[in-house]
Write an enzyme that holds these catalytic residues in place. Structure first.
Site, PDB file in Angstrom:
ATOM      1  NE  ARG A  54     -59.667 -49.309-134.475  1.00  0.00           N
ATOM      2  CZ  ARG A  54     -58.495 -49.137-134.636  1.00  0.00           C
ATOM      3  NH1 ARG A  54     -57.407 -50.098-134.905  1.00  0.00           N
ATOM      4  NH2 ARG A  54     -57.996 -47.782-134.809  1.00  0.00           N
ATOM      5  CG  ASP A 103     -54.454 -45.919-141.904  1.00  0.00           C
ATOM      6  OD1 ASP A 103     -54.773 -46.993-141.304  1.00  0.00           O
ATOM      7  OD2 ASP A 103     -53.567 -45.440-141.578  1.00  0.00           O
TER       8      ASP A 103
HETATM    9  O1  DOR Z   1     -53.094 -43.270-137.269  1.00  0.00           O
HETATM   10  C1  DOR Z   1     -53.107 -44.512-137.238  1.00  0.00           C
HETATM   11  N1  DOR Z   1     -53.883 -45.312-136.547  1.00  0.00           N
HETATM   12  N2  DOR Z   1     -52.020 -45.095-137.730  1.00  0.00           N
HETATM   13  C2  DOR Z   1     -51.631 -46.431-137.675  1.00  0.00           C
HETATM   14  O2  DOR Z   1     -50.709 -46.946-138.409  1.00  0.00           O
HETATM   15  C3  DOR Z   1     -52.708 -47.230-136.952  1.00  0.00           C
HETATM   16  C4  DOR Z   1     -53.945 -46.697-136.644  1.00  0.00           C
HETATM   17  C5  DOR Z   1     -54.784 -47.509-135.878  1.00  0.00           C
HETATM   18  O3  DOR Z   1     -55.015 -48.744-135.608  1.00  0.00           O
HETATM   19  O4  DOR Z   1     -55.566 -46.767-134.991  1.00  0.00           O
END
Ligand code: DOR
Length: 426
Positions: free
Chosen positions: A66, A307
């Site tokens: 972020r 992720d």
């Molecule tokens: O759930 C998700 N959040 N999938 C994504 O592909 C991007 C990610 C995010 O950047 O929050």
């Protein structure tokens, strides 16, 4: 400075090693790996690793830090603090920051912040297209020269197949993998969760698995055309695993990752409109979870990446349709993944391969092994440490975790990056 890690079960898939060894670190490199009791401890800092696993530093190849631009959600400092607490010595940072990381200067900024933090290594992923807007390719040579290790428009698909074709061709000339976020946006429409019985019950718009499968199929066709290197991000569906398996059997240059939430949770987690379970791709069915586990077991899925997608209450304390997609994972990923070992789905060696060796190979970065001369990035794991997930103790700024309150067995007790102990719970 030398550090002796004594008597641990060294698990190094790259050397086919799963044996008790003493590991010597000198400076920032692995200096020796010998049978127990053969390396003198005198004059060295000694870490007792009896009954512990000593693994090459874990690498999470898909996280969102972020920064720049959304520091209220996470910063490179808080994100890498979460990483080392979770046992990760390195992370690959996705480019959907503000601004998007589509130029060398953003990559350089990320690397500077990571260096100042001095915790996990950060490998920036550059954008495939300028602004990840899917119109014009970014400058891959510049991005690589600045330190980008892969390219992705993660968070968004590359909708235009001609642009994806050119991206695969262009990236190939620089030896960079393309990490594809597979999603057909037209078919997704206004979907917010998996399309099925639960979406019907909750009255929420659904996202069928075909949204992912169609794009995987397209991308596989494109690597057949171009010979480019494709890595599939966050694989979530039964049909996707089957497509990747078939493509690998046909010899295509594809690799794929999945995340702990796709092998532990189903659409049921959304019940009660829990926005912490709102993630893209969505949590699917028990049959999908079984297929993901099978894909990990038989090697169709090469990597586990969490992720990590921190959001604040501003994006999550909303009605389900309006909330952002994403959940955090750096501090739970290892514990959740070790559950697969405790349940007999994966061997310890397979797990370490998916969380260290394979991500290093796919990204072409150092590490992922404890061979002499490698960087001294090491994760020491207590397989039997029982603990309860409590988001309020997390180093991450994110609290959007659907696993809060889960009892897990297995935890990183020390994380060593470049010979330096950057996190320790011993
Ligand atoms: O759930 C998700 N959040 N999938 C994504 O592909 C991007 C990610 C995010 O950047 O929050």
């Amino acid at each position: 400075m030398s550090l002796l890690i004594k008597g641990g079960l060294v698990v190094d898939p790259a050397q086919g090693l799963e044996q008790i060894r003493d590991l010597l670190i000198q400076g920032d490199k692995i200096a020796a790996l010998e049978p127990p009791g053969t390396i003198p401890g005198q004059g060295r800092r000694v870490v007792e690793a009896k009954d512990l696993v000593v693994a090459p530093g874990l690498i999470d190849m898909h996280v969102h830090l972020r920064e720049p631009g959304e520091e209220y959600k996470e910063t490179i400092l808080t994100g890498t603090r979460a990483a080392v607490r979770g046992g990760f010595t390195a992370v690959a940072a996705m480019p959907n920051t503000r601004p998007v990381n589509d130029t060398a200067s953003v990559t350089r900024y990320i690397l500077e912040q990571a260096k100042a933090a001095g915790l996990a290594r950060v490998y920036p992923v550059g954008a495939i297209s300028m602004g990840s807007a899917g119109r014009n390719l970014s400058e891959y040579g510049d991005q690589k020269a600045a330190g980008a290790v892969a390219l992705s428009d993660d968070g968004h698909p590359v909708a235009n197949p001609m642009l994806m074709r050119r991206a695969l061709e262009y990236a190939r000339t620089f030896g960079l993998p393309i990490i594809s976020h597979c999603e057909d946006l037209d078919l997704r429409g206004d979907g917010v969760m998996h399309e099925g019985r639960v979406s019907l019950e909750l009255g929420l718009e659904g996202i069928p698995a075909a949204v992912e499968e169609i794009m995987i199929f397209r991308d596989l066709a494109l690597i057949q055309l171009t010979g480019g290197r494709l890595h599939l991000a966050h694989v979530s569906a039964f049909g996707s695993v089957a497509l990747v398996r078939q493509a690998k059997e046909a010899g295509l240059t594809v690799t794929a990752e999945t995340a702990p939430h796709y092998f532990h949770l189903t659409e049921e987690a959304v019940k009660g409109y829990d926005t912490n379970a709102k993630v893209n791709p969505p949590l699917r069915t028990a049959a999908d979870v079984a297929a993901i586990r099978e894909g990990l077991k038989d090697g169709t899925l090469d990597a586990i990446a969490c992720d990590h997608a921190p959001h604040s209450t501003l994006e999550k304390d909303l009605e389900f349709e309006a909330a952002a997609f994403g959940l955090i994972g750096l501090e739970t990923s290892l514990g959740l993944s070790l559950k697969l070992v405790h349940d007999g789905v994966l061997t310890l060696t397979q797990l370490v391969a998916k969380m260290s060796t394979n991500p290093a190979r796919i990204l072409g970065v150092p590490g992922g092994t404890l061979t002499v001369g490698s960087p001294a990035d090491v994760t020491i794991i207590d397989l039997n440490r029982e603990w309860t997930v409590d988001v309020n103790t997390f180093a991450s700024k994110g609290r959007n975790c659907p696993f809060n309150g889960w009892s897990l067995k297995g935890k990183a007790v020390a994380t060593i990056v470049g010979g330096k102990i950057v996190s320790s719970e011993q």
